[in-house]
Design an enzyme around this catalytic site. Sequence first.
Site, PDB file in Angstrom:
ATOM      1  CG  ASN A  47      -0.202  -0.096   2.502  1.00  0.00           C
ATOM      2  OD1 ASN A  47       0.590   0.777   2.822  1.00  0.00           O
ATOM      3  ND2 ASN A  47      -0.416  -1.174   3.257  1.00  0.00           N
ATOM      4  CG  ASP A  85      -6.495  -5.396   6.645  1.00  0.00           C
ATOM      5  OD1 ASP A  85      -5.857  -5.313   7.709  1.00  0.00           O
ATOM      6  OD2 ASP A  85      -7.247  -4.499   6.221  1.00  0.00           O
ATOM      7  CE  LYS A 123       7.854 -11.631 -14.587  1.00  0.00           C
ATOM      8  NZ  LYS A 123       8.340 -11.342 -15.901  1.00  0.00           N
ATOM      9  N   PRO A 153      -2.411 -11.962  10.417  1.00  0.00           N
ATOM     10  CG  PRO A 153      -0.321 -12.227  11.411  1.00  0.00           C
ATOM     11  CD  PRO A 153      -1.066 -12.471  10.131  1.00  0.00           C
ATOM     12  CG  ASP A 154      -5.369  -6.650  14.070  1.00  0.00           C
ATOM     13  OD1 ASP A 154      -4.499  -5.965  14.642  1.00  0.00           O
ATOM     14  OD2 ASP A 154      -6.425  -6.159  13.615  1.00  0.00           O
ATOM     15  CG  PHE A 184      -2.120   5.485  13.916  1.00  0.00           C
ATOM     16  CD1 PHE A 184      -2.136   6.808  13.536  1.00  0.00           C
ATOM     17  CD2 PHE A 184      -1.189   5.074  14.865  1.00  0.00           C
ATOM     18  CE1 PHE A 184      -1.242   7.716  14.069  1.00  0.00           C
ATOM     19  CE2 PHE A 184      -0.292   5.977  15.410  1.00  0.00           C
ATOM     20  CZ  PHE A 184      -0.320   7.300  15.009  1.00  0.00           C
ATOM     21  CE  LYS A 236     -10.766   0.182  11.896  1.00  0.00           C
ATOM     22  NZ  LYS A 236     -10.205   0.982  10.827  1.00  0.00           N
ATOM     23  CE  LYS A 277      -7.903  -3.550  14.785  1.00  0.00           C
ATOM     24  NZ  LYS A 277      -6.730  -3.410  13.896  1.00  0.00           N
TER      25      LYS A 277
HETATM   26  N1  CTP Z   1      -3.174  -3.280  12.324  1.00  0.00           N
HETATM   27  C1  CTP Z   1      -2.295  -4.291  12.681  1.00  0.00           C
HETATM   28  N2  CTP Z   1      -2.310  -5.470  12.019  1.00  0.00           N
HETATM   29  C2  CTP Z   1      -3.163  -5.681  10.996  1.00  0.00           C
HETATM   30  C3  CTP Z   1      -4.067  -4.664  10.610  1.00  0.00           C
HETATM   31  C4  CTP Z   1      -4.058  -3.481  11.299  1.00  0.00           C
HETATM   32  O1  CTP Z   1      -1.513  -4.096  13.615  1.00  0.00           O
HETATM   33  N3  CTP Z   1      -3.140  -6.829  10.365  1.00  0.00           N
HETATM   34  C5  CTP Z   1      -3.198  -2.046  13.065  1.00  0.00           C
HETATM   35  C6  CTP Z   1      -2.722  -0.824  12.321  1.00  0.00           C
HETATM   36  O2  CTP Z   1      -1.339  -0.622  12.530  1.00  0.00           O
HETATM   37  C7  CTP Z   1      -3.562   0.291  12.926  1.00  0.00           C
HETATM   38  C8  CTP Z   1      -4.845  -0.391  13.313  1.00  0.00           C
HETATM   39  O3  CTP Z   1      -4.553  -1.788  13.359  1.00  0.00           O
HETATM   40  O4  CTP Z   1      -2.988   0.733  14.136  1.00  0.00           O
HETATM   41  C9  CTP Z   1      -6.026  -0.142  12.409  1.00  0.00           C
HETATM   42  O5  CTP Z   1      -5.834  -0.579  11.127  1.00  0.00           O
HETATM   43  P1  CTP Z   1      -6.932  -0.317   9.990  1.00  0.00           P
HETATM   44  O6  CTP Z   1      -6.391  -0.881   8.722  1.00  0.00           O
HETATM   45  O7  CTP Z   1      -7.382   1.080  10.015  1.00  0.00           O
HETATM   46  O8  CTP Z   1      -8.136  -1.134  10.495  1.00  0.00           O
HETATM   47  P2  CTP Z   1      -8.483  -2.611  10.435  1.00  0.00           P
HETATM   48  O9  CTP Z   1      -8.554  -3.071  11.824  1.00  0.00           O
HETATM   49  O10 CTP Z   1      -7.547  -3.321   9.510  1.00  0.00           O
HETATM   50  O11 CTP Z   1      -9.950  -2.587   9.838  1.00  0.00           O
HETATM   51  P3  CTP Z   1     -10.483  -2.135   8.395  1.00  0.00           P
HETATM   52  O12 CTP Z   1      -9.353  -2.341   7.416  1.00  0.00           O
HETATM   53  O13 CTP Z   1     -11.611  -3.015   8.217  1.00  0.00           O
HETATM   54  O14 CTP Z   1     -10.857  -0.683   8.513  1.00  0.00           O
END
Ligand code: CTP
Length: 404
Positions: free
Chosen positions: A210, A279, A289, A305-306, A323, A337, A341
């Site tokens: 991204n 995500d 390739k 993983p989150d 964030f 969130k 979380k």
């Molecule tokens: N984050 C993370 N690991 C992931 C996804 C997100 O640590 N796999 C953290 C980001 O660093 C940020 C927060 O989660 O601090 C929010 O990320 P965001 O992309 O805004 O939200 P998501 O929870 O991924 O939800 P969505 O994409 O559905 O808005």
Amino acid sequence: MKTLQNKRILLGVTGGIAAYKSAELVRRLREQGAEVQVVMTRGAFEFITPLTMQALSGRPVHTELLDHDSEAGMGHIELARWSDVILIAPGSANFIAKLTYGMADDLLSTLCLAADVPLLVAPAMNQQMWRNRATQANIETIMQREISILGPAEGDQACGEVGPGRMLEAVQLLHAVEAIFQNSMLAGKHVIVTAGPTREAIDPVRYISNRSSGRMGYAMARAALEAGANVTLVSGPVSLQAPDQVNCVKVNTAKEMRDVVLSNADDADIFIAAAAVADYRCEEIAEQKIKKSEKTLSIKLEKNPDVLADVANLLSSPFTVGFAAETESLKDNAIKKLKGKGLDMIAANLVGDELGFDKEDNALEVFWSGGSLSLQTAPKEKLARQLVHAIALNYYEKHSNKAH
Ligand code: CTP
């Protein structure tokens, strides 16, 4: 490390013979990495030319409040937002009187009213003017507004008299500016920050990623360092340089980021997740390739993983800050969130064509259980310092509540 790297100093020069020392001051500030924007009053022109200050600062000097060219480039409100600190050196008796009454009849006095940043004044004037009760009363008044008065020193004066009223030397003023950015709010605390994008491989040469530049995360790491913390920065691929004193670990994927963060989380006091973590990742990474043989191509993705949620779920989790990048319903989504979380704080911003990711400026809405804070549009470095300040206050509040 250069002590003023990425710091934006607005140097106001008013009329006085000590203005020649401001030239030396610009040089010293820039040696320490600061960006210096000089604003001169009309009186200052009599003592030093804008050209000299422009050559030394590397930026055109601003002088007029209603100058069409300047307002089209960086107008007075942008200048006020841009600055991290305003230093008036030399500060004449007249300018100090204007500050006292909150006047806004020229660019510099207007900026002093419009900027919500520390304001430092280095007075320079004849000793009798300094001792005059009017000046002393003005100084007393502005000090009550937390404007810092630097000096003046005593000694021989340009007018031949001896006494207080000499402007401090450039190096002394440099130290006063440096002190603004050093604090000990997070002394001894271990802060982990994630930054930048992650990269999820599709095949040996392609990946999903991204537009995150990593600037906000790196600015958070630097601001935490300046607040006295030991900082571990877990960074995705970006083209930024971390400060020497930060322990910077480079990663590519979300899984790598999670592993590095969790292996450092045991003794962490604060976790700040500024990374734009992908995500999803490819369920299978092609070994070779992928050729363009088919008309369409489907790639199956699986959830990553989150990292933030994993840290927040630890048995003894650090103070966790997330964030949220949103395109709509900022407050509702951010609070969702925060709660979903299990975070201590969340900093939300709107993203879209003109905002967010790879932009210089940003604005943040910060939420925590029982409070919120709006941080106005500003360079990310400045926002980071404000956010670290808010995090530190909330961190101590949480821990003082636990102690009771
Ligand atoms: N984050 C993370 N690991 C992931 C996804 C997100 O640590 N796999 C953290 C980001 O660093 C940020 C927060 O989660 O601090 C929010 O990320 P965001 O992309 O805004 O939200 P998501 O929870 O991924 O939800 P969505 O994409 O559905 O808005």
